[in-house]
Write a protein that holds these residues in place. Structure first.
Motif, PDB file in Angstrom:
ATOM      1  N   LEU A   1      40.209  25.557  25.430  1.00  0.00           N
ATOM      2  CA  LEU A   1      41.382  24.737  25.738  1.00  0.00           C
ATOM      3  C   LEU A   1      42.001  25.153  27.072  1.00  0.00           C
ATOM      4  N   ALA A   2      42.107  26.449  27.298  1.00  0.00           N
ATOM      5  CA  ALA A   2      42.679  26.927  28.560  1.00  0.00           C
ATOM      6  C   ALA A   2      41.803  26.517  29.748  1.00  0.00           C
ATOM      7  N   LEU A   3      40.492  26.646  29.592  1.00  0.00           N
ATOM      8  CA  LEU A   3      39.576  26.236  30.667  1.00  0.00           C
ATOM      9  C   LEU A   3      39.668  24.733  30.936  1.00  0.00           C
ATOM     10  N   TYR A   4      39.788  23.944  29.878  1.00  0.00           N
ATOM     11  CA  TYR A   4      39.939  22.497  30.034  1.00  0.00           C
ATOM     12  C   TYR A   4      41.213  22.148  30.803  1.00  0.00           C
ATOM     13  N   LEU A   5      42.281  22.885  30.522  1.00  0.00           N
ATOM     14  CA  LEU A   5      43.573  22.581  31.143  1.00  0.00           C
ATOM     15  C   LEU A   5      43.723  23.130  32.562  1.00  0.00           C
TER      16      LEU A   5
ATOM     17  N   ALA B   1      46.268  21.983  35.476  1.00  0.00           N
ATOM     18  CA  ALA B   1      47.341  22.901  35.897  1.00  0.00           C
ATOM     19  C   ALA B   1      47.319  23.054  37.410  1.00  0.00           C
ATOM     20  N   TRP B   2      46.124  23.106  38.003  1.00  0.00           N
ATOM     21  CA  TRP B   2      46.047  23.239  39.461  1.00  0.00           C
ATOM     22  C   TRP B   2      46.627  22.002  40.142  1.00  0.00           C
ATOM     23  N   LYS B   3      46.394  20.824  39.559  1.00  0.00           N
ATOM     24  CA  LYS B   3      46.992  19.595  40.108  1.00  0.00           C
ATOM     25  C   LYS B   3      48.517  19.697  40.060  1.00  0.00           C
ATOM     26  N   TYR B   4      49.016  20.234  38.969  1.00  0.00           N
ATOM     27  CA  TYR B   4      50.459  20.454  38.811  1.00  0.00           C
ATOM     28  C   TYR B   4      50.974  21.412  39.891  1.00  0.00           C
ATOM     29  N   VAL B   5      50.205  22.450  40.185  1.00  0.00           N
ATOM     30  CA  VAL B   5      50.590  23.408  41.232  1.00  0.00           C
ATOM     31  C   VAL B   5      50.684  22.699  42.582  1.00  0.00           C
TER      32      VAL B   5
ATOM     33  N   TRP C   1      55.281  27.793  43.782  1.00  0.00           N
ATOM     34  CA  TRP C   1      55.371  29.161  43.259  1.00  0.00           C
ATOM     35  C   TRP C   1      55.839  29.191  41.819  1.00  0.00           C
ATOM     36  N   ALA C   2      56.642  28.246  41.424  1.00  0.00           N
ATOM     37  CA  ALA C   2      57.054  28.155  40.018  1.00  0.00           C
ATOM     38  C   ALA C   2      55.940  27.521  39.189  1.00  0.00           C
ATOM     39  N   HIS C   3      55.320  26.487  39.728  1.00  0.00           N
ATOM     40  CA  HIS C   3      54.259  25.791  39.005  1.00  0.00           C
ATOM     41  C   HIS C   3      53.006  26.656  38.855  1.00  0.00           C
ATOM     42  N   LEU C   4      52.822  27.605  39.740  1.00  0.00           N
ATOM     43  CA  LEU C   4      51.666  28.498  39.678  1.00  0.00           C
ATOM     44  C   LEU C   4      51.639  29.306  38.382  1.00  0.00           C
ATOM     45  N   THR C   5      52.789  29.480  37.773  1.00  0.00           N
ATOM     46  CA  THR C   5      52.851  30.260  36.533  1.00  0.00           C
ATOM     47  C   THR C   5      52.039  29.613  35.413  1.00  0.00           C
ATOM     48  N   VAL C   6      52.008  28.287  35.388  1.00  0.00           N
ATOM     49  CA  VAL C   6      51.233  27.590  34.362  1.00  0.00           C
ATOM     50  C   VAL C   6      49.746  27.888  34.557  1.00  0.00           C
TER      51      VAL C   6
END
Length: 168
Positions: free
Chosen positions: A100-104, A108-112, A129-134
Motif C-alpha cells: 500500500l505504501a509503495l502504491y501511494l 505522494a510525490w505528486k502531492y509534494v 517542505w510540509a508535503h514532503l512529510t507524507v
C-alpha cells in the motif's frame, strides 16, 4: 555483518535522527512560543513551525513504529492462533503495509510537487517542505515493511516487533 542488517541499522539511524531533530525543533519552538506569550511578544511563525515539526516527527517515526511494534496491532488475536498462522499473518500484514505504501508513493510525490505552487503564510517557505512529510512517512513504511518481509522469508526474523536495545 550482513548487508541487510547494515541497511536496517542505517535506515533506523536515519529515522531516529530525523525524529529526534523534529522533536528538538518542536521543543524549542514551543518554548519560544510559551516564553513569548508570557511576555506578550509571541512570534507568529511559532504556530506554523510547531505544526511542521510535528508532521516531520510523525513522518520519521512511522517506519520506526512499524519496526518496534508501536503501531496499532491486533496481535492479541493473531498470536493466539495455532501453528504457523501467526507467522503468516505477520508476513501478510508487513507485505500489505509495504504494498500500500509503495502504491501511494507516486501519488505522494505528486502531492509534494503541488507544494511548489504554495507558500506557508507565516514562515514564507514552500509548502513542498510540509508535503514532503507524507512521502517520507510512506517511504519509511514501505522500506521497513519490505525489510520485515525479506527478513521473515530469509529466516533472519520471525516478524515480531524488534524493540531497541535500550528498551530490552
Amino acid at each position: 555483518m550482513r548487508l541487510a542488517e547494515t541497511l536496517v541499522r542505517l535506515l533506523t539511524l536515519i529515522a531516529r535522527l530525523g525524529a529526534g531533530l523534529a522533536f528538538a525543533v518542536l521543543i524549542v519552538t514551543v518554548l519560544v512560543q510559551v516564553v513569548g506569550r508570557s511576555t506578550g511578544q509571541s512570534p507568529v511563525w511559532t504556530e506554523e513551525l510547531t505544526r511542521f515539526a510535528l508532521l516531520y516527527l510523525v513522518a520519521f517515526g512511522a517506519g520506526l513504529s512499524l519496526r518496534t511494534g508501536d503501531l496499532v496491532n491486533v496481535d492479541v488475536i493473531s498470536e493466539s492462533l495455532p501453528g504457523k498462522l501467526p507467522w503468516i499473518l505477520r508476513l501478510v500484514a508487513a507485505a500489505a503495509t509495504a504494498a500500500l505504501a509503495l502504491y501511494l508513493l507516486p501519488h505522494a510525490w505528486k502531492y509534494v510537487t503541488i507544494g511548489q505552487m504554495q507558500t506557508a503564510p507565516a514562515l514564507g517557505i514552500r509548502m513542498t517542505w510540509a508535503h514532503l512529510t507524507v512521502f517520507i512517512l510512506l517511504a519509511g513504511l514501505a522500506l521497513f515493511g519490505l525489510l520485515r518481509c525479506v527478513a521473515m522469508l530469509s529466516g533472519a526474523e520471525d516478524g515480531t516487533p524488534v524493540k531497541p536495545a535500550e528498551e530490552e
